[in-house]
Design an enzyme around this catalytic site. Structure first.
Site, PDB file in Angstrom:
ATOM      1  N   HIS A 198      58.650  40.957  26.883  1.00 17.40           N
ATOM      2  CA  HIS A 198      59.401  41.644  27.942  1.00 17.40           C
ATOM      3  C   HIS A 198      59.911  42.994  27.442  1.00 17.40           C
ATOM      4  O   HIS A 198      59.891  43.250  26.240  1.00 17.40           O
ATOM      5  CB  HIS A 198      60.623  40.807  28.365  1.00 17.40           C
ATOM      6  CG  HIS A 198      61.636  40.676  27.258  1.00 17.40           C
ATOM      7  ND1 HIS A 198      61.475  39.797  26.208  1.00 17.40           N
ATOM      8  CD2 HIS A 198      62.803  41.337  27.009  1.00 17.40           C
ATOM      9  CE1 HIS A 198      62.491  39.915  25.373  1.00 17.40           C
ATOM     10  NE2 HIS A 198      63.314  40.847  25.826  1.00 17.40           N
ATOM     11  N   ASP A 200      63.570  45.367  27.712  1.00 12.49           N
ATOM     12  CA  ASP A 200      64.976  45.166  28.087  1.00 12.49           C
ATOM     13  C   ASP A 200      65.326  46.135  29.217  1.00 12.49           C
ATOM     14  O   ASP A 200      65.027  47.328  29.132  1.00 12.49           O
ATOM     15  CB  ASP A 200      65.891  45.405  26.873  1.00 12.49           C
ATOM     16  CG  ASP A 200      65.723  44.327  25.806  1.00 12.49           C
ATOM     17  OD1 ASP A 200      65.196  43.247  26.130  1.00 12.49           O
ATOM     18  OD2 ASP A 200      66.114  44.567  24.650  1.00 12.49           O
ATOM     19  N   HIS A 255      58.668  43.537  23.667  1.00 13.30           N
ATOM     20  CA  HIS A 255      58.891  42.801  22.425  1.00 13.30           C
ATOM     21  C   HIS A 255      59.003  41.311  22.757  1.00 13.30           C
ATOM     22  O   HIS A 255      59.109  40.936  23.940  1.00 13.30           O
ATOM     23  CB  HIS A 255      60.149  43.314  21.715  1.00 13.30           C
ATOM     24  CG  HIS A 255      61.366  43.359  22.580  1.00 13.30           C
ATOM     25  ND1 HIS A 255      61.594  44.360  23.508  1.00 13.30           N
ATOM     26  CD2 HIS A 255      62.411  42.495  22.692  1.00 13.30           C
ATOM     27  CE1 HIS A 255      62.724  44.118  24.132  1.00 13.30           C
ATOM     28  NE2 HIS A 255      63.246  42.984  23.661  1.00 13.30           N
ATOM     29  N   ARG A 265      66.803  30.369  13.518  1.00 11.39           N
ATOM     30  CA  ARG A 265      67.034  31.819  13.636  1.00 11.39           C
ATOM     31  C   ARG A 265      68.093  32.040  14.696  1.00 11.39           C
ATOM     32  O   ARG A 265      68.093  31.362  15.723  1.00 11.39           O
ATOM     33  CB  ARG A 265      65.738  32.522  14.027  1.00 11.39           C
ATOM     34  CG  ARG A 265      65.887  34.003  14.272  1.00 11.39           C
ATOM     35  CD  ARG A 265      64.541  34.717  14.272  1.00 11.39           C
ATOM     36  NE  ARG A 265      64.759  36.153  14.395  1.00 11.39           N
ATOM     37  CZ  ARG A 265      64.821  36.785  15.547  1.00 11.39           C
ATOM     38  NH1 ARG A 265      64.648  36.134  16.678  1.00 11.39           N
ATOM     39  NH2 ARG A 265      65.058  38.088  15.575  1.00 11.39           N
TER      40      ARG A 265
HETATM   41  C1  LIG Z   1      63.334  36.131  33.532  1.00 11.72           C
HETATM   42  C2  LIG Z   1      64.378  36.908  33.389  1.00 11.72           C
HETATM   43  C3  LIG Z   1      65.412  36.732  32.335  1.00 11.72           C
HETATM   44  C4  LIG Z   1      66.078  38.093  32.305  1.00 11.72           C
HETATM   45  C5  LIG Z   1      66.104  38.402  33.778  1.00 11.72           C
HETATM   46  C6  LIG Z   1      64.654  38.132  34.174  1.00 11.72           C
HETATM   47  O1  LIG Z   1      64.470  37.928  35.561  1.00 11.72           O
HETATM   48  C7  LIG Z   1      63.782  39.308  33.671  1.00 11.72           C
HETATM   49  C8  LIG Z   1      64.448  40.042  32.482  1.00 11.72           C
HETATM   50  C9  LIG Z   1      65.171  39.104  31.515  1.00 11.72           C
HETATM   51  C10 LIG Z   1      66.090  39.826  30.541  1.00 11.72           C
HETATM   52  C11 LIG Z   1      65.421  40.285  29.245  1.00 11.72           C
HETATM   53  C12 LIG Z   1      66.465  41.036  28.390  1.00 11.72           C
HETATM   54  C13 LIG Z   1      67.807  40.301  28.331  1.00 11.72           C
HETATM   55  O2  LIG Z   1      67.684  39.199  27.436  1.00 11.72           O
HETATM   56  C14 LIG Z   1      68.254  39.807  29.710  1.00 11.72           C
HETATM   57  C15 LIG Z   1      69.673  39.260  29.661  1.00 11.72           C
HETATM   58  C16 LIG Z   1      68.109  40.897  30.707  1.00 11.72           C
HETATM   59  O3  LIG Z   1      68.951  41.665  31.109  1.00 11.72           O
HETATM   60  O4  LIG Z   1      66.814  40.907  31.206  1.00 11.72           O
HETATM   61  C17 LIG Z   1      67.194  38.847  30.247  1.00 11.72           C
HETATM   62  C18 LIG Z   1      67.471  38.191  31.621  1.00 11.72           C
HETATM   63  C19 LIG Z   1      68.155  36.840  31.496  1.00 11.72           C
HETATM   64  O5  LIG Z   1      67.890  36.070  30.568  1.00 11.72           O
HETATM   65  O6  LIG Z   1      68.970  36.537  32.384  1.00 11.72           O
HETATM   66  O1  LIG Z   2      65.835  37.194  19.447  1.00  9.81           O
HETATM   67  C1  LIG Z   2      65.279  38.261  19.363  1.00  9.81           C
HETATM   68  O2  LIG Z   2      64.958  38.786  18.286  1.00  9.81           O
HETATM   69  C2  LIG Z   2      64.903  39.031  20.608  1.00  9.81           C
HETATM   70  C3  LIG Z   2      65.659  38.591  21.828  1.00  9.81           C
HETATM   71  C4  LIG Z   2      65.438  39.491  22.985  1.00  9.81           C
HETATM   72  O3  LIG Z   2      64.526  40.278  23.003  1.00  9.81           O
HETATM   73  C5  LIG Z   2      66.372  39.444  24.112  1.00  9.81           C
HETATM   74  O4  LIG Z   2      67.314  38.618  24.082  1.00  9.81           O
HETATM   75  O5  LIG Z   2      66.194  40.237  25.044  1.00  9.81           O
HETATM   76 FE   LIG Z   3      64.762  41.799  24.555  1.00 10.35          FE
END
Ligand SMILES: C=C1C[C@]23C[C@@]1(O)CC[C@H]2[C@@]12CC[C@H](O)[C@@](C)(C(=O)O1)[C@H]2[C@@H]3C(=O)O
Ligand SMILES: O=C(O)CCC(=O)C(=O)O
Ligand SMILES: [Fe+2]
Length: 325
Positions: A198, A200, A255, A265
């Site tokens: 994904h 961020d 990443h 981890r």
């Molecule tokens: C599947 C999902 C989890 C996420 C929200 C989403 O719909 C798509 C982006 C995901 C992500 C990736 C980065 C971060 O860990 C996170 C908190 C974010 O802002 O976008 C997660 C979201 C989540 O886990 O709620």
């Molecule tokens: O745990 C990690 O090293 C990456 C986690 C990550 O990419 C995320 O939480 O968005």
């Molecule tokens: Fe991430």
């Protein structure tokens, strides 16, 4: 490339030297700025050392995180929805991970005691989160200000002010990846995905992990580059919103995190985000006739809504391109 171990254990990844730069934040200012800008353009990822967060602040946060994840599942589930296990987001994504997802603005941290510490009267979880979050936010702001300066933006607080805002939608996420040893010999080479591919969505991510590998970045489709773990460094990456606010100069790179067969981890990720109503737009100096605006104007609320309606691995930034209706 430097081989860390000439004869790695069968299931260990061979450690090669980091592809992404390691930047000393206490180095010569102009040099630091140049390195940060170059890394954000080329890799969207870099590590910082001498970041100023004390070992104590980091160690205590890590300790609090590990002791939370060591609790029985029935107890951890009492902290839902902040606590989650395997299910990532709301659209069916799954990974070998358990996590805590906490609002990281000061007023929300005050609420954490109600959802987490209440189940453990002796825990000082809230205090640890607050101390770590404040410290990591400072580092994120310092980096964002150096970025703005390096890009020639007259208001060097243009990015940092968004995450400093009292209504900032920033998040602190603790990810715990338990060891995933596969007993079946035939499957012993299978790589388990802890947190799938994904980008961020936010402005800037500052991630710290214990001394166990797992994080990988993708600079080219299908090619995964491991990032060596370094508990004394912070790994910084550009989020989608910063890609938009730099009009595409900086890149938000995909990443993922893999699990380790033998070791636990834990990563602690701070996602610096704007307030919901903030307009996401590049400062005028980054939009020129030669480089017209790549994205249309939108708010963080618009972007967040799109993010949460999509799967983890879906690309969302293109939905906001200037030529999309
Ligand atoms: C599947 C999902 C989890 C996420 C929200 C989403 O719909 C798509 C982006 C995901 C992500 C990736 C980065 C971060 O860990 C996170 C908190 C974010 O802002 O976008 C997660 C979201 C989540 O886990 O709620
Ligand atoms: O745990 C990690 O090293 C990456 C986690 C990550 O990419 C995320 O939480 O968005
Ligand atoms: Fe991430």
């Amino acid at each position: 490339m430097v081989l860390a171990s000439p004869k790695p254990h069968r299931s260990e990844t061979i450690l090669v030297s980091d592809v992404i730069p390691i930047i000393d934040l206490k180095g010569e200012r102009c040099e630091v700025i140049k390195l940060i800008v170059k890394a954000s353009e080329e890799f969207g990822f870099f590590k910082v050392i001498n970041h100023g967060i004390s070992d104590e602040t980091i160690d205590k946060m890590e300790e609090a995180g590990f002791s939370f994840f060591a609790k029985p599942m029935s107890e951890k589930k009492l902290s839902s929805p902040a606590y989650g296990c395997k299910n990532i987001g709301f659209n069916g994504d799954i990974g070998e991970v358990e996590y805590l997802l906490l609002n990281a603005n000061s007023s929300s941290i005050a609420q954490i005691s109600k959802t987490i510490s209440i189940h453990d009267p002796h825990s000082n979880f809230r205090y640890r989160v607050s101390e770590y979050t404040e410290a990591v936010k400072e580092v994120a702001c310092e980096i964002l200000e150096l970025m703005a300066e390096g890009l020639g933006v007259p208001d060097r607080k243009v990015f940092s002010s968004l995450i400093k805002d009292i209504d900032s939608d920033s998040i602190l996420r603790l990810n715990h990846y338990p060891p995933t040893l596969v007993k079946d010999k035939d499957k012993s080479h299978s790589n388990n995905v802890g947190f799938g591919e994904h980008s961020d969505p936010q402005i800037l991510t500052v991630l710290r992990s214990n001394d166990v590998s797992g994080l990988q970045i993708s600079l080219q489709h299908g090619l995964w580059i491991p990032i060596n773990p370094d508990p004394s460094a912070l790994c910084v990456n550009v989020g989608d919103v910063l890609e938009v606010m730099t009009n595409g100069r900086f890149v938000s790179v995909r990443h993922r995190a893999m699990t380790n067969s033998y070791k636990s981890r834990m990563s602690m990720a701070y996602f610096g985000a704007p307030p919901l109503n903030a307009s996401i737009v590049a400062p005028p100096v980054l939009v020129t006739p030669h480089r017209p605006s790549l994205f249309r104007q939108f708010t963080w609320a618009d972007y967040k809504k799109a993010t949460y309606s999509l799967r983890l691995g879906d690309t969302r930034i293109h939905l906001f391109r200037a030529n999309m209706s």
